[in-house]
Design a protein around this motif. Structure first.
Motif, short mmCIF file in Angstrom:
data_model
loop_
_atom_site.label_atom_id
_atom_site.label_comp_id
_atom_site.label_asym_id
_atom_site.label_seq_id
_atom_site.Cartn_x
_atom_site.Cartn_y
_atom_site.Cartn_z
N GLU A 23 0.77 -1.29 0.11
CA GLU A 23 -0.12 0.24 0.09
C GLU A 23 0.70 1.17 0.02
O GLU A 23 0.67 2.18 -0.69
N ILE A 24 2.00 1.32 0.82
CA ILE A 24 2.82 2.60 0.85
C ILE A 24 3.73 2.45 -0.41
O ILE A 24 3.92 3.74 -1.08
N GLY A 27 2.46 4.50 -3.32
CA GLY A 27 2.72 5.92 -3.40
C GLY A 27 4.15 6.35 -3.94
O GLY A 27 4.34 7.11 -4.40
N LYS A 30 3.55 5.98 -7.57
CA LYS A 30 2.89 7.35 -8.13
C LYS A 30 3.94 8.38 -8.11
O LYS A 30 3.87 9.24 -9.21
N ALA A 31 4.63 8.75 -7.21
CA ALA A 31 5.51 9.89 -7.14
C ALA A 31 6.44 9.63 -8.18
O ALA A 31 7.03 10.74 -8.83
N ALA A 39 6.96 14.33 -2.84
CA ALA A 39 6.04 12.99 -2.64
C ALA A 39 6.79 11.79 -2.47
O ALA A 39 6.52 11.01 -1.58
N SER A 42 8.60 11.47 1.07
CA SER A 42 7.61 11.27 1.63
C SER A 42 7.21 9.69 1.76
O SER A 42 7.07 9.12 2.74
N ALA A 43 7.07 9.02 0.48
CA ALA A 43 6.54 7.72 0.36
C ALA A 43 7.85 6.78 0.99
O ALA A 43 7.55 5.91 1.56
#
Length: 97
Positions: A23-24, A27, A30-31, A39, A42-43
């Motif tokens: 799930e993480i 991200g 996507k970044a 992003a 952060s991910a």
């Protein structure tokens, strides 16, 4: 499975924990796709924190081969993109186990 976080060490992760990590990892993907450096940072920080929280740290004096290597949170989009391409047998940095 043993996951290495570059510059931070290794952790043993149980198969039951891969759903949360994936799930993480979405991200992170996507970044990278968006070219969003902030992003991505952060991910990657969230992914490393989850690995450290869920896993059992491998002691420094134990030498074992890592199954996966995660980049440090300071990695740039182009570096992570290259890593994703090198691990093309997976979808993202974390496999679906």
């Amino acid at each position: 499975m043993i996951i290495r976080i570059l510059g931070r060490g290794q952790w043993v992760i149980q198969p039951d924990d891969f759903l949360r990590l994936n799930e993480i990892d979405a991200g992170v993907e996507k970044a990278v796709a968006d070219g969003d450096e902030q992003a991505l940072r952060s991910a990657l920080e969230a992914l490393a924190a989850a690995v450290r929280e869920l896993g059992d740290e491998v002691p420094d004096d134990v030498i074992v081969e890592s199954d996966l290597v995660l980049p440090d949170a300071d990695a740039r989009v182009d570096e992570v993109r290259a890593l994703l391409e090198a691990q093309s047998q997976y979808y993202g940095l974390i496999p679906d186990e």
